[in-house]
Design a protein around this motif. Structure first.
Motif, PDB file in Angstrom:
ATOM      1  N   GLN A  11      28.935  14.876  77.006  1.00  0.00           N
ATOM      2  CA  GLN A  11      28.230  13.819  77.741  1.00  0.00           C
ATOM      3  C   GLN A  11      27.708  14.299  79.095  1.00  0.00           C
ATOM      4  O   GLN A  11      26.671  13.833  79.559  1.00  0.00           O
ATOM      5  CB  GLN A  11      29.165  12.624  77.942  1.00  0.00           C
ATOM      6  N   TYR A  62      24.331  15.601  78.952  1.00  0.00           N
ATOM      7  CA  TYR A  62      23.244  14.612  78.928  1.00  0.00           C
ATOM      8  C   TYR A  62      22.614  14.481  80.304  1.00  0.00           C
ATOM      9  O   TYR A  62      21.397  14.341  80.444  1.00  0.00           O
ATOM     10  CB  TYR A  62      23.779  13.232  78.541  1.00  0.00           C
ATOM     11  N   HIS A 114      23.240   8.057  83.952  1.00  0.00           N
ATOM     12  CA  HIS A 114      24.402   8.368  83.123  1.00  0.00           C
ATOM     13  C   HIS A 114      25.611   8.790  83.960  1.00  0.00           C
ATOM     14  O   HIS A 114      26.745   8.709  83.497  1.00  0.00           O
ATOM     15  CB  HIS A 114      24.053   9.468  82.114  1.00  0.00           C
ATOM     16  N   GLY A 149      25.893   5.161  72.536  1.00  0.00           N
ATOM     17  CA  GLY A 149      24.584   4.758  73.024  1.00  0.00           C
ATOM     18  C   GLY A 149      24.057   3.514  72.333  1.00  0.00           C
ATOM     19  O   GLY A 149      22.840   3.341  72.182  1.00  0.00           O
ATOM     20  N   THR A 159      21.145   4.763  79.118  1.00  0.00           N
ATOM     21  CA  THR A 159      20.941   6.208  79.219  1.00  0.00           C
ATOM     22  C   THR A 159      20.096   6.714  78.066  1.00  0.00           C
ATOM     23  O   THR A 159      19.098   7.417  78.257  1.00  0.00           O
ATOM     24  CB  THR A 159      22.296   6.923  79.178  1.00  0.00           C
ATOM     25  N   LYS A 160      20.543   6.371  76.859  1.00  0.00           N
ATOM     26  CA  LYS A 160      19.864   6.892  75.668  1.00  0.00           C
ATOM     27  C   LYS A 160      18.397   6.497  75.666  1.00  0.00           C
ATOM     28  O   LYS A 160      17.517   7.297  75.372  1.00  0.00           O
ATOM     29  CB  LYS A 160      20.545   6.358  74.395  1.00  0.00           C
ATOM     30  N   TRP A 161      18.173   5.248  76.014  1.00  0.00           N
ATOM     31  CA  TRP A 161      16.798   4.741  76.042  1.00  0.00           C
ATOM     32  C   TRP A 161      15.938   5.554  76.982  1.00  0.00           C
ATOM     33  O   TRP A 161      14.874   6.053  76.626  1.00  0.00           O
ATOM     34  CB  TRP A 161      16.831   3.261  76.467  1.00  0.00           C
ATOM     35  N   LEU A 202      15.392   9.089  75.733  1.00  0.00           N
ATOM     36  CA  LEU A 202      14.421   9.173  74.642  1.00  0.00           C
ATOM     37  C   LEU A 202      12.994   9.050  75.175  1.00  0.00           C
ATOM     38  O   LEU A 202      12.107   9.822  74.798  1.00  0.00           O
ATOM     39  CB  LEU A 202      14.700   8.081  73.604  1.00  0.00           C
ATOM     40  N   LEU A 246      18.929  14.653  70.677  1.00  0.00           N
ATOM     41  CA  LEU A 246      19.469  13.347  71.072  1.00  0.00           C
ATOM     42  C   LEU A 246      19.924  12.552  69.855  1.00  0.00           C
ATOM     43  O   LEU A 246      20.997  11.941  69.857  1.00  0.00           O
ATOM     44  CB  LEU A 246      18.425  12.559  71.865  1.00  0.00           C
ATOM     45  N   THR A 265      23.816  11.643  68.811  1.00  0.00           N
ATOM     46  CA  THR A 265      24.247  10.249  68.666  1.00  0.00           C
ATOM     47  C   THR A 265      25.065  10.085  67.386  1.00  0.00           C
ATOM     48  O   THR A 265      26.127   9.436  67.387  1.00  0.00           O
ATOM     49  CB  THR A 265      23.018   9.329  68.619  1.00  0.00           C
TER      50      THR A 265
END
Lengths: 509, 493
Positions: B318, B321, B340, B393, B402-404, B407, B424, B428
Motif C-alpha cells: 500500500q 501506492y 492515501h 478500494g 485513492t483508487k479512483w 485510476l 492497479l 486490487t
C-alpha cells in the motif's frame, strides 16, 4: 614582525596561561593532604580555564595575524626567540585544552589512588606544555614544548596504566619520538635555508624553497604529524596507549595530543611547504580514506570499549585529515571544527568508559551488557555522546563531518564517496556498543547493586554535553573566529596549487 | 500564499517532547503516566488543529529555530502537504494512546514507562518530519524516529525481539547514512542550500547541474528513505512486526512508514520537482519500481498465515501506492497518492488494532485459527471487514477515493497508461484475495477442531472503542473526502 598583533590585554596573557598550571604544579609539593591537593589542582585548572576565556571575546576575527603576541629574546646568539601568539586555528584548541583539564582532574578524583601528588603534578605539567604547543611561534620553543608533552604522558601511562602499561608507554614514546626526531631535522634544515636564518615560524612561511627541498621537509613533517594524528598506517601505538592509560590520560591523549598532529599539518606543512603539500595531497587523501575505513572496521570488531573508541578515533581523525587536504574553505573549516568536536565527544566517551570501569572493573562489552537498567542517567549521557560520535544530525560531529564531506564532494566526488562507508561504520560500531551496554541480550550478567552516576560525575559530563548540542545547532560562534585564518592559509596554498608540478615530474627528472 | 512566522509547528512538537519527559518521570503511577500521554497527544492535536484554518486557505506557517550554516538551518514549515500527515498522525496518537493502555495492561507487559516514553518521542520525530522545511531538518527527525523506535521494536527483549530490532536498525541507518547523507551533502554542494522549493514543479536544482548527477541523487533518495518500504529495502518491515501490536499499529501504519513515504514524496516534489522528474524520465522509472513492489508484496502477503505478517506485506504494497501516485506526475495521480497517506493510515491502523484485539482476546496470531471468531467478536471483525474494503478500494470506504484518483491519474498520463492501469487492477484483485477470506471465514467459517467458542469475548472496551472509531472514520472520509482533499488539492494545484 608585522604578522604579530602584540598583546595589549594584561601582562602577557598567553605566558600567564602557560605559567599558571606550571606554578600551580610546583605549589602541589607544599600541600600535604591528598584531598587538598585535588582541590588545589581543580582550582588551578578552573582558574586557567577562566583566564583563557577572555581570549575568545578579545579575539579579532577579521584578521589572520597572530594575536595576543609576545616576542622576547631567548638565546639571541642562536636566533632563538620566545614568541607566542594565537590565530583562528589555534584559538579554539587552546580553549578546548583549558576546558578539558578541570574535567580530567574531576574524573581522576577516585580513580587515582597511588601517588596522587605526582599524578596531579603531571596533569598540570602536560597542560602547560600542550598550551605551549598551540601558542608557540618559534620553532625551538615549539620543539621544546612538543617534546615536553611526551614525558608526562609517558609517565601517566607507565605509572597509572593497566596491566601492559610498560609495553604501551614505551611504544607510545618510541613512536612519537621517532616522529619528533624527523621534525627536528626538518626544523634545522629549514633554519639553514631561510635568509636571514630564522626559527620564526611565520617567517618561514612563503619563502621560495626549491621543490625538492620542500618535498623532503614535507616528508619529515608528515612522519612526525602522521604518527601523532595518527594516520593509517602509523596508528598502532594508539590503541595500546589508550587501553592502558588511566581515564585522564586517555582523555588528554584523544582530545588534545592527537590534535597536535593535525595542527601541525595546518601550521607547518601547508604554509611552509605549500608546493609539496599540493603534490602529496592525493596520497594523504587516500591515506585518510584508508584510516576512515580501517578505523571503522576495526572498531566494529572490538569487544573492549576503550579499544573500540580508540579505533574510532583513527577513523574520525581520518575525516579531519580528509578535510584539511581537500584545500577548500568548507572542508578545512570543517576539519578544524571536527578537531574540537572529536576532542569533546571522544573525551566524553573516554570519561564514560572510565566511569563504568570504576564500577564493574572491566571494559569488556559482554561483561557490562545490560547496565542500562541500573544506570539510566549514565546511559542517557552515553547515548548522546555515542550519537555525537556517529555524527547524528543535531550534534557537533554532524556539522564537522557535513562540512568535511561537502568540501570533499566539491573537490573529488570519488574520494568523498569512498568516505561514506566510514560514516555507516561509525553508526554500526557505536550503535552496537550502545545496544550491548543498554540492552545486552537475553542472559546478561547480574549488575544488581550498581550505582548510577554521582553529582561529581554528572558535573564532569554536563559541560561536554552542552557543547555537543551548542556546536550541533549553533556552530557559527566557533566558525567565525577561523574564517580569516583559513582564508589566509588557503591563499598560501592555492597560490601555489596552479603552478605546482605533479609528483611524477619532481621525482622523475 | 502568505507566509506566517509562527512558532506553532515547534510548539506542536514540544508537546510530544514534554509529554515524553513527563511520562518518563511518572513511571511509579501508571494512571498519571498514561494521562500525560493522552494530554500530550491532545495538546499536540489541538495546536496542529489551530493551524488548519490558515493552511486551508493556502497560507504557510514558518519558524526558524537555528541558523546553522549558510543554507543550512533548523526550520519548520506547516503547509498543506505537511498538514495531511501531521493532522492524521496527531489525531491517531490520541486514539492509540487509549488503545495501548488497554493492550499493555491486559497483557501485563513489562517496561511500560519506557514504552510510553519512546512512543511519545517517536511522535515527536514524526511530526518533526512533517513540519521540516529543509532536507537537514527532515533528515534530523527521520533519524530521531529511527533511534526512538528501536526500543519499541525490541520491547519484548527476547531473541526474536532483538533480532527483529537489529534488522530494523541496520536497514534504516545503513540506508540513511549510506545514501541519504551523501545525497544531502551533494545537493548542498550543488545548490548551496537544502531548503525545499515552495511549489511542486520547479525543484531546487539550477539548470547547469548534470542530469546524470540528478538521477543518481534521485535514486539515493528513493532507496535511502528505506522507511517507505519500497523493494528491495522493505525487509525490515516484516521483521519489525515482533513489536507489541500498538507499536505495529501506530508506527507501522502511521508514524514510521508514513515518515518514509512522506519524506520520499516531499523530496520528490519539493527537491526534484515534477518538471525535472518528467524531463529525466524519473517518474516513469519510479512508477515501475513502485508497481513491482505493489504486485510482489501482495503476492507474498497471500502466502502469509500470520495475520500481522500479512498486514506487514500489505503495508509494503500500500505504501507504494502513494509513491506510485506521485510518480505519475499528473494532478490526479498526485492527489491519489497523497490522499492515501491519510486513507491508509486510518484503515491500516484499524486492521492492526483488530489484530491486537484478537490477540488479547484469544492469543491467536494465525489467520487459520481465527475462523468462526466473528460470532463472538462481532465488533472487531466488522471493523476488520470495513478496513479490508478500504484496502481493496471498494466504495464507500476511504481506499476507494485513492483508487479512483489513481485510476484517473493513470489515464491522464501521456504514456504507460495501460501498464499502470493493469497494475492497479491486478493489485486490487490481489488485495481482495488476501483480505476477504479473513473476514469471510471469521463470520461464516467454523472454529477449527478442538477450538471452543466458550470463554472468548471481545477485548476490553478501551481497545474496541478506538478500533471502531478508526473504522468509522475510514468510512466517513470515504464518503466525505473533502476535508483531506482540500489539503491535497492545495499541493497539486
Amino acid at each position: 614582525m608585522d604578522f604579530l598583533i602584540m598583546n595589549d590585554y594584561g601582562p602577557g596573557i598567553l605566558s600567564i596561561l602557560m605559567l599558571l598550571p606550571l606554578a600551580g604544579g610546583f605549589v602541589l609539593f607544599f600541600i600535604s593532604e591528598e584531598e587538598r591537593q585535588k582541590y588545589w589542582t581543580l582550582g588551578v585548572t578552573i582558574l586557567t580555564a577562566v583566564v583563557s576565556l577572555p581570549l575568545y571575546f578579545k579575539f579579532d576575527p577579521t584578521t589572520h595575524k597572530y594575536q595576543f603576541a609576545e616576542h622576547h629574546a631567548w638565546i639571541p646568539s642562536l636566533n632563538v626567540y620566545y614568541t607566542l601568539g594565537i590565530d583562528g586555528i589555534s584559538l579554539l584548541l587552546v580553549l578546548m585544552t583549558t576546558l578539558l583539564m578541570p574535567l580530567c582532574v574531576l574524573c581522576s578524583w577516585n580513580y587515582i589512588k597511588t601517588r596522587v601528588r605526582t599524578f596531579l603534578f603531571l596533569l598540570l605539567l602536560i597542560e602547560a606544555s600542550m598550551l605551549g604547543v598551540f601558542m608557540a611561534l618559534d620553532f625551538v620553543f615549539f620543539y621544546v614544548v612538543w617534546e615536553a608533552t611526551l614525558i608526562p604522558m609517558f609517565l601517566l601511562i607507565g605509572i597509572w596504566g593497566g596491566d601492559r602499561k610498560i609495553y604501551a608507554s614505551i611504544k607510545f614514546f618510541l613512536y612519537t619520538l621517532a616522529g619528533s626526531v624527523m621534525m627536528l631535522v626538518a626544523i634545522i634544515a629549514l633554519y639553514f635555508n631561510t635568509d636571514p636564518h630564522t626559527f620564526s615560524i611565520p617567517l618561514m612561511m612563503g619563502q621560495d624553497y626549491s621543490s625538492t627541498f620542500q618535498m623532503w621537509v614535507f616528508i619529515a613533517f608528515f612522519l612526525a604529524f602522521a604518527i601523532k594524528v595518527p594516520m593509517f598506517p602509523f596508528h598502532t601505538w594508539l590503541p595500546a596507549a589508550h587501553v592502558q592509560a588511566p581515564t585522564a590520560g586517555s582523555v588528554i591523549l584523544a582530545s588534545v595530543l592527537l590534535k597536535m598532529g593535525t595542527y601541525g599539518f595546518l601550521r607547518f606543512c601547508m604554509p611552509i611547504t605549500p608546493e609539496a603539500s599540493v603534490t602529496f595531497a592525493p596520497f594523504l587523501l587516500w591515506l585518510s580514506i584508508a584510516g576512515i575505513l580501517y578505523g571503522g572496521f576495526t572498531a566494529l570488531a572490538q569487544s573492549d570499549m576503550k579499544k573500540l573508541i580508540a579505533y574510532s578515533s583513527v577513523g574520525h581523525m581520518g575525516f579531519v585529515t580528509l578535510g584539511i587536504f581537500v584545500f577548500n574553505t568548507i572542508g578545512m573549516e570543517g576539519a578544524i571544527l571536527q578537531m574540537i568536536n572529536h576532542g569533546i565527544t571522544t573525551g566524553a566517551l573516554f570519561l564514560c568508559v572510565g566511569m563504568i570501569y570504576e564500577r564493574t572493573h572491566t571494559r569488556e562489552l559482554h561483561l557490562n551488557a545490560g547496565i542500562g537498567k541500573y544506570m539510566p542517567v549514565y546511559v542517557t549521557f552515553l547515548t548522546f555522546f555515542s550519537l555525537s560520535s556517529l555524527a547524528f544530525p543535531g550534534t557537533n560531529s554532524f556539522i564537522g563531518e557535513f562540512m568535511i564531506l561537502a568540501g570533499a564532494f566539491a573537490d573529488t566526488k570519488l574520494i568523498a564517496a569512498c568516505a561514506i562507508p566510514g560514516a555507516i561504520l561509525a553508526a554500526a560500531y557505536m550503535l552496537r556498543m550502545l545496544q550491548k551496554l543498554i540492552w545486552g541480550g537475553t542472559n546478561n550478567p547480574s549488575h544488581i547493586g550498581l550505582s548510577d552516576l554521582n553529582a561529581r560525575e554528572i558535573i564532569t559530563l554536563t559541560p561536554l554535553l552542552l557543547l555537543v548540542f551548542w556546536i550541533g545547532f549553533g556552530p557559527k560562534p566557533f566558525l567565525n573566529v577561523m574564517h580569516a585564518s583559513v582564508a589566509n592559509l588557503l591563499e598560501q596554498v592555492n597560490g601555489i596549487q596552479s603552478g605546482a608540478a605533479s609528483l611524477a615530474q619532481v621525482i622523475l627528472p | 500564499m502568505e507566509v506566517i512566522i509562527s512558532s506553532k509547528p515547534l510548539i506542536a512538537m514540544l508537546c510530544a517532547l514534554t509529554g515524553a519527559v513527563l511520562v518518563s518521570l511518572s513511571g511509579r503511577n501508571p494512571n498519571i503516566r498514561e494521562s500525560w500521554s493522552v494530554a500530550a497527544a491532545a495538546c499536540m492535536f489541538a495546536v496542529i488543529g489551530s493551524m488548519v484554518p490558515e493552511v486551508m486557505v493556502g497560507n504557510v506557517f514558518k519558524y526558524q529555530v537555528f541558523d546553522i550554516l549558510p543554507g543550512l538551518s533548523l526550520t519548520f514549515r506547516s503547509d498543506a502537504f505537511s498538514m495531511i500527515f501531521a493532522f492524521v498522525a496527531s489525531f491517531l496518537w490520541i486514539v492509540t494512546a487509549f488503545y495501548s493502555m488497554g493492550y499493555m495492561r491486559s497483557l501485563e507487559e513489562h517496561a511500560q514507562t519506557r514504552f510510553n516514553t519512546c512512543f511519545a518521542l517517536s511522535l515527536f520525530g514524526a511530526i518533526g518530519v512533517a513540519f521540516a522545511d529543509n532536507l537537514f531538518t527532515l533528515y534530523l527527525f527521520y533519524e530521531v524516529v529511527s533511534i526512538c523506535t528501536y526500543p519499541l521494536v525490541a520491547h519484548h527483549q527476547d531473541e526474536e525481539g532483538y533480532s527483529g530490532a537489529r534488522k530494523y536498525i541496520v536497514y534504516l541507518t545503513t540506508t540513511a547514512k549510506g545514501l541519504l547523507l551523501p545525497a544531502m551533502i551533494l545537493i548542498y554542494v550543488l545548490t548551496g542550500s537544502l531548503d525545499f522549493a515552495d511549489n511542486i514543479h520547479t525543484g531546487i536544482f539550477p539548470a547547469d547541474v548534470s542530469s546524470g548527477l540528478v538521477i543518481i541523487l534521485f535514486i539515493c533518495c528513493i532507496i535511502g528513505f528505506a522507511k517507505n518500504g519500497i523493494m528491495p529495502v522493505h525487509n525490515w518491515l516484516p521483521g519489525a512486526m515482533v513489536a507489541p501490536t500498538p507499536v505495529s499499529a501506530l508506527l507501522h501504519a502511521v508514524a514510521v512508514v508514513k515518515v518514509g513515504v512522506f519524506s520520499t514524496t516531499r523530496v520528490m516534489l519539493y527537491v526534484f520537482g515534477t518538471d525535472q522528474m518528467g524531463a529525466l524520465g524519473l517518474g516513469t522509472a519510479t512508477l515501475y519500481l513502485a508497481s513491482f513492489t505493489i504486485i510482489m508484496a501482495s503476492i507474498i502477503a497471500l502466502t502469509k498465515d500470520n495475520l500481522k505478517a500479512r498486514l506487514a506485506y500489505s503495508t509494503v504494497s500500500q505504501l507504494s501506492y502513494i509513491i506510485l501516485g506521485v510518480a505519475m506526475l499528473t494532478p490526479s495521480g498526485i492527489d491519489g497518492g497523497l490522499v492515501h497517506i491519510a486513507n491508509h493510515a486510518f484503515s491500516k491502523i484499524t486492521l492492526f488494532f483488530c489484530a491486537g484485539a484478537i490477540y488479547v482476546a484469544t492469543h491467536k496470531k494465525n489467520i487459520s485459527e481465527m475462523s468462526g471468531l466473528g460470532k463472538t467478536m462481532p465488533w472487531t471483525f466488522t471493523a476488520f471487514g470495513i478496513a479490508s474494503l478500504s484496502m481493496i478500494g471498494a466504495p464507500p470506504v476511504a481506499g476507494f477515493v485513492t483508487k479512483w484518483k489513481l485510476l484517473v491519474g493513470a489515464m491522464e498520463m501521456p504514456a504507460h497508461s495501460i501498464a499502470i492501469l493493469l497494475v492497479l487492477l491486478s493489485s486490487t484483485l490481489l488485495n481482495a484475495a488476501y483480505f476477504a477470506p479473513v473476514t469471510y471465514k471469521a463470520f461464516l467459517g467454523k472454529r477449527p477442531e478442538g477450538e471452543p467458542y466458550e470463554g472468548i469475548k471481545e477485548a476490553p472496551l478501551s481497545m474496541v472503542i478506538p478500533l471502531m472509531i478508526a473504522a468509522v472514520i475510514s468510512v466517513i472520509i470515504g464518503i466525505w473526502p473533502d476535508f483531506i482533499m482540500t489539503f491535497v488539492n492545495l499541493v497539486s494545484k
